[in-house]
Motif scaffolding. Sequence first.
Motif, PDB file in Angstrom:
ATOM      1  N   LEU A   1       0.889  -1.082   0.069  1.00 53.08           N
ATOM      2  CA  LEU A   1      -0.070  -0.080   0.071  1.00 53.08           C
ATOM      3  C   LEU A   1       0.870   1.014  -0.228  1.00 53.08           C
ATOM      4  O   LEU A   1       0.559   2.250  -0.612  1.00 53.08           O
ATOM      5  N   LYS A   2       2.037   1.187   0.687  1.00 48.89           N
ATOM      6  CA  LYS A   2       2.888   2.390   0.947  1.00 48.89           C
ATOM      7  C   LYS A   2       3.451   2.799  -0.645  1.00 48.89           C
ATOM      8  O   LYS A   2       3.607   3.660  -0.907  1.00 48.89           O
ATOM      9  N   ASP A   3       3.965   1.455  -0.919  1.00 50.64           N
ATOM     10  CA  ASP A   3       4.679   1.758  -2.362  1.00 50.64           C
ATOM     11  C   ASP A   3       3.685   2.286  -3.345  1.00 50.64           C
ATOM     12  O   ASP A   3       4.169   3.303  -4.016  1.00 50.64           O
ATOM     13  N   VAL A   4       2.523   1.862  -3.300  1.00 50.71           N
ATOM     14  CA  VAL A   4       1.487   2.611  -4.326  1.00 50.71           C
ATOM     15  C   VAL A   4       1.057   3.918  -4.090  1.00 50.71           C
ATOM     16  O   VAL A   4       1.087   4.911  -5.092  1.00 50.71           O
ATOM     17  N   ARG A   5       0.565   4.106  -2.950  1.00 52.86           N
ATOM     18  CA  ARG A   5       0.251   5.422  -2.207  1.00 52.86           C
ATOM     19  C   ARG A   5       1.472   6.599  -2.099  1.00 52.86           C
ATOM     20  O   ARG A   5       1.326   7.686  -2.762  1.00 52.86           O
ATOM     21  N   ASP A   6       2.493   6.122  -1.346  1.00 55.61           N
ATOM     22  CA  ASP A   6       3.661   7.244  -1.404  1.00 55.61           C
ATOM     23  C   ASP A   6       4.610   7.179  -1.733  1.00 55.61           C
ATOM     24  O   ASP A   6       5.432   8.280  -1.874  1.00 55.61           O
ATOM     25  N   GLU A   7       5.005   6.106  -2.618  1.00 60.16           N
ATOM     26  CA  GLU A   7       6.548   6.050  -3.242  1.00 60.16           C
ATOM     27  C   GLU A   7       6.126   6.281  -4.704  1.00 60.16           C
ATOM     28  O   GLU A   7       6.628   7.440  -5.285  1.00 60.16           O
ATOM     29  N   LEU A   8       5.286   5.661  -5.136  1.00 60.46           N
ATOM     30  CA  LEU A   8       4.878   5.605  -6.630  1.00 60.46           C
ATOM     31  C   LEU A   8       3.800   6.785  -6.894  1.00 60.46           C
ATOM     32  O   LEU A   8       3.662   7.532  -7.965  1.00 60.46           O
ATOM     33  N   LYS A   9       3.133   7.307  -5.784  1.00 63.03           N
ATOM     34  CA  LYS A   9       2.135   8.242  -5.916  1.00 63.03           C
ATOM     35  C   LYS A   9       0.868   8.092  -7.088  1.00 63.03           C
ATOM     36  O   LYS A   9       0.758   9.045  -7.760  1.00 63.03           O
ATOM     37  N   LEU A  10       0.527   6.884  -7.078  1.00 59.34           N
ATOM     38  CA  LEU A  10      -0.306   6.803  -8.345  1.00 59.34           C
ATOM     39  C   LEU A  10      -1.805   7.380  -8.003  1.00 59.34           C
ATOM     40  O   LEU A  10      -2.158   7.182  -6.949  1.00 59.34           O
ATOM     41  N   LYS A  11      -2.077   8.077  -9.095  1.00 58.72           N
ATOM     42  CA  LYS A  11      -3.041   9.009  -8.961  1.00 58.72           C
ATOM     43  C   LYS A  11      -4.612   8.207  -8.767  1.00 58.72           C
ATOM     44  O   LYS A  11      -5.262   8.487  -7.701  1.00 58.72           O
ATOM     45  N   ASP A  12      -5.033   7.417  -9.614  1.00 63.20           N
ATOM     46  CA  ASP A  12      -6.195   6.507  -9.483  1.00 63.20           C
ATOM     47  C   ASP A  12      -5.829   5.372  -8.642  1.00 63.20           C
ATOM     48  O   ASP A  12      -6.054   4.240  -9.246  1.00 63.20           O
ATOM     49  N   ALA A  13      -5.720   5.331  -7.247  1.00 65.88           N
ATOM     50  CA  ALA A  13      -5.457   4.205  -6.624  1.00 65.88           C
ATOM     51  C   ALA A  13      -6.367   4.193  -5.504  1.00 65.88           C
ATOM     52  O   ALA A  13      -6.417   5.056  -4.469  1.00 65.88           O
ATOM     53  N   ASN A  14      -7.114   3.245  -5.377  1.00 65.07           N
ATOM     54  CA  ASN A  14      -8.259   3.124  -4.055  1.00 65.07           C
ATOM     55  C   ASN A  14      -7.444   2.158  -3.283  1.00 65.07           C
ATOM     56  O   ASN A  14      -6.954   1.121  -3.442  1.00 65.07           O
ATOM     57  N   VAL A  15      -7.771   2.401  -1.890  1.00 61.81           N
ATOM     58  CA  VAL A  15      -6.926   1.679  -0.833  1.00 61.81           C
ATOM     59  C   VAL A  15      -8.131   1.154   0.021  1.00 61.81           C
ATOM     60  O   VAL A  15      -8.936   1.903   0.443  1.00 61.81           O
ATOM     61  N   HIS A  16      -7.770  -0.351   0.275  1.00 60.07           N
ATOM     62  CA  HIS A  16      -9.003  -0.953   1.135  1.00 60.07           C
ATOM     63  C   HIS A  16      -8.279  -1.748   2.328  1.00 60.07           C
ATOM     64  O   HIS A  16      -7.597  -2.519   2.057  1.00 60.07           O
ATOM     65  N   GLU A  17      -8.290  -1.253   3.715  1.00 62.00           N
ATOM     66  CA  GLU A  17      -7.625  -1.570   4.788  1.00 62.00           C
ATOM     67  C   GLU A  17      -8.354  -2.316   5.772  1.00 62.00           C
ATOM     68  O   GLU A  17      -9.713  -1.984   5.784  1.00 62.00           O
ATOM     69  N   ALA A  18      -7.901  -3.336   6.447  1.00 59.28           N
ATOM     70  CA  ALA A  18      -8.384  -3.678   7.571  1.00 59.28           C
ATOM     71  C   ALA A  18      -7.432  -4.232   8.531  1.00 59.28           C
ATOM     72  O   ALA A  18      -6.303  -4.309   8.457  1.00 59.28           O
ATOM     73  N   ARG A  19      -7.686  -4.507   9.943  1.00 59.14           N
ATOM     74  CA  ARG A  19      -6.730  -4.919  11.018  1.00 59.14           C
ATOM     75  C   ARG A  19      -7.584  -5.891  11.976  1.00 59.14           C
ATOM     76  O   ARG A  19      -8.462  -5.839  12.159  1.00 59.14           O
ATOM     77  N   GLY A  20      -6.691  -6.433  12.837  1.00 59.76           N
ATOM     78  CA  GLY A  20      -7.167  -7.101  14.031  1.00 59.76           C
ATOM     79  C   GLY A  20      -7.718  -8.272  13.477  1.00 59.76           C
ATOM     80  O   GLY A  20      -8.631  -8.816  14.080  1.00 59.76           O
ATOM     81  N   GLY A  21      -7.352  -9.062  12.569  1.00 64.28           N
ATOM     82  CA  GLY A  21      -7.917 -10.397  12.228  1.00 64.28           C
ATOM     83  C   GLY A  21      -8.906 -10.180  11.317  1.00 64.28           C
ATOM     84  O   GLY A  21      -9.822 -11.213  10.803  1.00 64.28           O
ATOM     85  N   LEU A  22      -9.188  -8.989  10.734  1.00 66.79           N
ATOM     86  CA  LEU A  22     -10.482  -8.828   9.748  1.00 66.79           C
ATOM     87  C   LEU A  22      -9.935  -8.407   8.534  1.00 66.79           C
ATOM     88  O   LEU A  22      -8.589  -8.429   8.281  1.00 66.79           O
TER      89      LEU A  22
END
Length: 387
Positions: free
Chosen positions: A106-127
């Motif tokens: 996720l960091k590569d896509v969003r913060d390093e490559l900074k791709l503009k049309d990138a949707n991020v879907h996250e979950a934590r804690g076993g979800l």
Amino acid sequence: MNETAKPHLRPFDPRFSCGPTKKHPGWSLDQLSNAALGRSHRSALAVSKLREAIDRTMALLEVPEGFRGAILGGSDTGAMEAAIWSLLGERPVDVFAWDTFGARWLKDVRDELKLKDANVHEARGGLTPDFSKARKNADIVFTWNATAAGAMIPDTDWIPDEREGLTLVDATSAAFALELDWSKIDVLTFSWQKAMGGEAQHGMIILSPRAIERLKTYTPSWPIPRMMQLKNADGLNEGLFEGKTLNTVSLLSTEDYLLSLKWAAKEGGLAALIARTRKNFAVLSNWVAATPWIDFLVEDTASRSPVSVTLKFADPDVTAMSQEEQWAITRKMASLLDRENAALDVAPHVSGVAGLRIWCGPTIEADDLAALGPWLDWAYVEARRAD
């Protein structure tokens, strides 16, 4: 809590680390005597061994015709980042992440490559995230089995059959242990030190014909570090798929990996490896079901990994504590078990939830897991007495 007696029976092999994992049954250092030591990794002998490792991997994983595999440096991380930096940017991207390793992509896509049309879907804690949000026209980046979180994708139905983009799959703790749907995979990466018990720093990438075509026809606008380059001045780097690695590979580790591949073939191939994993998970599951102080972190059974099994405390007296206090119990348990040589490396990933994390992959023996349960009970009681 009352003092409990130590169990009489220890696991024959107490190594339950989630990576590097235990060597396969029957492994011996003496079996590596044919390694091409002291030879250039570009020598004919070394290249033949590297090519054999690729060919045996493709056969064992039952990879379809037309897919191609290569060995890369930097473990699964190096292989996955080579794919991300070399293939993304042509179209929209959807990233699904639910543990610390998925967060790296996720960091590569969003913060390093900074791709503009990138949707991020996250979950934590076993979800796990909402996979239904995957777009047909987008490249999709996800982890098949999140090692740290112990949660995997429940199925591949959410990946469009007629997808326009590529799927980039981190499968480092899924390859050789879970069934893979090759019809939904364009890029698959993994490392030797997970299911096959190999040594660190060696990653592998398997590319579908669609991914190979993308490599041939698309060049990203950003510079790609040498260690990640799947193309050269002549186009696709054909040498990679012949065993000609970008960097100096360990030929001792290569021999070790070949040994594990041969063991797997003798065991009965991929079906046998998956069956061993399921048997191991069943043994551990029976102990969890009979033990009131512990439970699975992942509540959804369809998303619960049978490979990297994460467990949380279920005793109300403990769950009422802070995570810091629960981690103190985890660390005390791990120390006691290590001291007794009864269970090694069973603490969760540092980014996870306090409890236990136990590898049930194909190199583990079910009898060792059966012997493990009573020791975990003992360590829990001892750790609670000390808190």
